[in-house]
Design an enzyme around this catalytic site. Structure first.
Site, PDB file in Angstrom:
ATOM      1  N   GLY A  67      18.782  36.038  30.477  1.00  0.00           N
ATOM      2  CA  GLY A  67      19.779  37.049  30.856  1.00  0.00           C
ATOM      3  C   GLY A  67      20.144  37.880  29.642  1.00  0.00           C
ATOM      4  N   VAL A 124      26.526  39.801  27.436  1.00  0.00           N
ATOM      5  CA  VAL A 124      26.616  38.689  26.470  1.00  0.00           C
ATOM      6  C   VAL A 124      25.240  38.364  25.897  1.00  0.00           C
ATOM      7  CG1 VAL A 124      27.298  36.291  26.102  1.00  0.00           C
ATOM      8  CG2 VAL A 124      28.597  37.714  27.694  1.00  0.00           C
ATOM      9  N   LYS A 156      40.282  33.602  39.402  1.00  0.00           N
ATOM     10  CA  LYS A 156      39.074  34.426  39.425  1.00  0.00           C
ATOM     11  C   LYS A 156      39.122  35.298  40.668  1.00  0.00           C
ATOM     12  CE  LYS A 156      35.140  34.885  37.092  1.00  0.00           C
ATOM     13  NZ  LYS A 156      34.922  34.746  35.648  1.00  0.00           N
ATOM     14  N   GLY A 159      22.104  40.651  29.485  1.00  0.00           N
ATOM     15  CA  GLY A 159      23.188  41.561  29.839  1.00  0.00           C
ATOM     16  C   GLY A 159      24.195  41.675  28.707  1.00  0.00           C
TER      17      GLY A 159
HETATM   18  P1  NAI Z   1      25.822  40.827  32.884  1.00  0.00           P
HETATM   19  O1  NAI Z   1      25.868  41.142  34.345  1.00  0.00           O
HETATM   20  O2  NAI Z   1      26.114  41.907  31.900  1.00  0.00           O
HETATM   21  O3  NAI Z   1      24.376  40.237  32.502  1.00  0.00           O
HETATM   22  C1  NAI Z   1      23.670  39.322  33.283  1.00  0.00           C
HETATM   23  C2  NAI Z   1      22.187  39.567  33.026  1.00  0.00           C
HETATM   24  O4  NAI Z   1      21.441  38.528  33.625  1.00  0.00           O
HETATM   25  C3  NAI Z   1      21.674  40.891  33.616  1.00  0.00           C
HETATM   26  O5  NAI Z   1      20.943  41.617  32.641  1.00  0.00           O
HETATM   27  C4  NAI Z   1      20.771  40.429  34.770  1.00  0.00           C
HETATM   28  O6  NAI Z   1      19.699  41.331  35.026  1.00  0.00           O
HETATM   29  C5  NAI Z   1      20.289  39.095  34.248  1.00  0.00           C
HETATM   30  N1  NAI Z   1      19.797  38.162  35.255  1.00  0.00           N
HETATM   31  C6  NAI Z   1      20.253  37.938  36.515  1.00  0.00           C
HETATM   32  N2  NAI Z   1      19.535  36.974  37.103  1.00  0.00           N
HETATM   33  C7  NAI Z   1      18.617  36.560  36.203  1.00  0.00           C
HETATM   34  C8  NAI Z   1      17.581  35.583  36.216  1.00  0.00           C
HETATM   35  N3  NAI Z   1      17.333  34.828  37.290  1.00  0.00           N
HETATM   36  N4  NAI Z   1      16.839  35.426  35.093  1.00  0.00           N
HETATM   37  C9  NAI Z   1      17.052  36.186  34.007  1.00  0.00           C
HETATM   38  N5  NAI Z   1      18.015  37.126  33.941  1.00  0.00           N
HETATM   39  C10 NAI Z   1      18.775  37.318  35.027  1.00  0.00           C
HETATM   40  O7  NAI Z   1      26.802  39.588  32.683  1.00  0.00           O
HETATM   41  P2  NAI Z   1      27.476  39.070  31.334  1.00  0.00           P
HETATM   42  O8  NAI Z   1      28.823  39.646  31.188  1.00  0.00           O
HETATM   43  O9  NAI Z   1      26.514  39.173  30.224  1.00  0.00           O
HETATM   44  O10 NAI Z   1      27.698  37.518  31.689  1.00  0.00           O
HETATM   45  C11 NAI Z   1      26.612  36.611  31.694  1.00  0.00           C
HETATM   46  C12 NAI Z   1      27.113  35.233  32.117  1.00  0.00           C
HETATM   47  O11 NAI Z   1      28.096  34.794  31.185  1.00  0.00           O
HETATM   48  C13 NAI Z   1      27.791  35.197  33.491  1.00  0.00           C
HETATM   49  O12 NAI Z   1      27.538  33.954  34.093  1.00  0.00           O
HETATM   50  C14 NAI Z   1      29.258  35.319  33.158  1.00  0.00           C
HETATM   51  O13 NAI Z   1      30.080  34.760  34.155  1.00  0.00           O
HETATM   52  C15 NAI Z   1      29.319  34.509  31.871  1.00  0.00           C
HETATM   53  N6  NAI Z   1      30.425  34.856  30.999  1.00  0.00           N
HETATM   54  C16 NAI Z   1      30.590  36.140  30.556  1.00  0.00           C
HETATM   55  C17 NAI Z   1      31.645  36.458  29.730  1.00  0.00           C
HETATM   56  C18 NAI Z   1      31.820  37.819  29.155  1.00  0.00           C
HETATM   57  O14 NAI Z   1      32.589  37.971  28.181  1.00  0.00           O
HETATM   58  N7  NAI Z   1      31.131  38.842  29.662  1.00  0.00           N
HETATM   59  C19 NAI Z   1      32.659  35.436  29.356  1.00  0.00           C
HETATM   60  C20 NAI Z   1      32.326  34.095  29.813  1.00  0.00           C
HETATM   61  C21 NAI Z   1      31.270  33.845  30.645  1.00  0.00           C
END
Ligand code: NAI
Length: 360
Positions: free
Chosen positions: A181, A185, A83, A183
């Site tokens: 969240g 995913v 990572k 975002g």
């Molecule tokens: P992202 O950055 O696109 O989305 C994260 C979202 O969570 C954002 O909209 C943010 O505003 C929100 N957020 C942050 N703190 C928060 C809180 N306290 N309460 C509610 N919402 C909050 O990230 P992504 O790519 O969607 O990833 C999400 C999680 O999944 C991360 O932990 C990442 O490591 C994990 N993950 C993602 C993968 C991927 O394919 N993108 C693969 C495997 C794991």
């Protein structure tokens, strides 16, 4: 740095390599951690965020890289775990020069570490890195592209598996799911959930996203800090890690935790706390492997049907873990760690054999 990386650092797990990267010209400050390469080159996304302290960033990258080793081995992919974290605010400090300086450090590792998007980085950022190094994944021209949709699909299938096991329900119609969240995913997962007839309860720190979820997906909105404590059937953490802790687990009003975030448990003990409360936990690095699988299959022989088939195996892996956890009366988190460690021991033995090194 010894005091941080020796036995003194609780997240240090005999990582093969930890590289601290600096570039004065662009202001790059990054850490790349390679946990294990027994099963193949270390794969893991590149996270960009501001950390309160450098030590926090180190803790994050050490934990996340170990999780990637376990994720790859549980998904049966020929990759190890690594990572990277870039210590910068993605909204204010991200520049092409910074991304390329980071990519140049990845290039120096010669393919031992392969990276992709993560929190704070996008597919467009990875395309910028690709100008400097081929050791990146998630490029649309080479395969499926953005891994988030496959992560979301795997999580949906994992939620269905957990609901069937815990609630004996054969579909998600009427099942209440909290998505924390919205975002890359979380948003995709929410759309998939809506199509299954699940009842969506959504939260994000971004008010606009919450409003969009209410309008476009018919979600009930809850304030982000309260979302783990909302009453529902499933809690799907899809923001940052560590939301399941001694402080929050007592307030849960769900019977299943199944979501995308990495490192959902604040400490290993929290897996036992969930089990003691009768909450079925789908181990994060098993249920969220869809994105890793997508990147792993990228290349000239990419086959979309194979990708779907591999992501479709996540439910079987989860079912096996749930069954073993019941048989051995252990929390699912512990059973997942034990299974990953057993497979890793096999991969290490095979690697030693290949390299002609035998232990006494
Ligand atoms: P992202 O950055 O696109 O989305 C994260 C979202 O969570 C954002 O909209 C943010 O505003 C929100 N957020 C942050 N703190 C928060 C809180 N306290 N309460 C509610 N919402 C909050 O990230 P992504 O790519 O969607 O990833 C999400 C999680 O999944 C991360 O932990 C990442 O490591 C994990 N993950 C993602 C993968 C991927 O394919 N993108 C693969 C495997 C794991």
């Amino acid at each position: 740095m010894d005091f941080m990386l020796g036995h003194g650092h609780e997240e240090f797990d005999n990582h093969e390599l930890v590289a601290f990267c600096r570039d004065a010209g662009t202001g790059l400050s990054a850490i790349i951690a390679i946990h294990d390469t027994s099963a193949g080159p270390a794969a893991g996304g590149c996270r960009m965020m501001r950390y309160a302290t450098f030590a926090d960033a180190l803790t994050d990258v050490l934990r996340l890289s170990k999780g990637m080793t376990y994720k790859a081995i549980m998904a049966g992919m020929p990759f190890g775990g690594g990572k990277a974290v870039i210590l910068a605010d993605p909204r204010k400090e991200k520049t092409p020069e910074l991304l390329m300086a980071f990519a140049e450090r990845v290039a120096r590792l010669g393919g031992t570490f392969i990276t992709g998007e993560d929190v704070g980085t996008t597919v467009a950022d990875i395309e910028v890195m690709r100008r400097v190094t081929p050791h990146v994944r998630g490029i649309p021209a080479n395969g499926h592209g953005d891994p988030s949709s496959m992560t979301a699909l795997g999580v949906l299938k994992g939620i269905e598996t957990a609901v069937e096991h815990q609630l004996r329900a054969h579909d998600l119609k009427g099942i209440r799911v909290i998505v924390q969240g919205l975002g890359a995913v979380g948003w995709r997962l929410s759309k998939l959930l809506r199509n299954t007839g699940a009842i969506l309860i959504a939260s994000d720190i971004d008010l606009e996203l919450m409003e969009k979820a209410r309008r476009q997906l018919g979600a009930t909105i809850v304030p982000p800090d309260h979302s783990p404590a909302a009453e529902a059937d499933v809690y799907a953490p899809c923001a940052l890690g560590g939301t399941l802790s001694e402080r929050t687990i007592g307030d849960l009003r769900v019977s299943i935790v199944a979501g995308a975030a990495n490192n959902q448990l604040a400490t290993a003990e929290d897996g036992r706390r969930l089990a003691d409360r009768g909450v079925l936990y789908a181990p994060d690095y098993v249920i969220n492997a869809g994105g890793l699988i997508s990147g792993a299959l990228e290349g000239p022989s990419f086959d979309h049907a194979e990708l779907l088939e591999r992501v479709g195996q996540i439910p079987k892996t989860l079912r096996d873990l749930f069954t073993r956890a019941e048989a051995e009366k252990l929390p699912t988190s512990i059973v997942a760690d034990l299974t990953a460690q057993e497979r890793l021991a096999q991969a290490r033995a095979q690697k030693q054999k290949r390299e002609g090194v035998y232990h006494q």
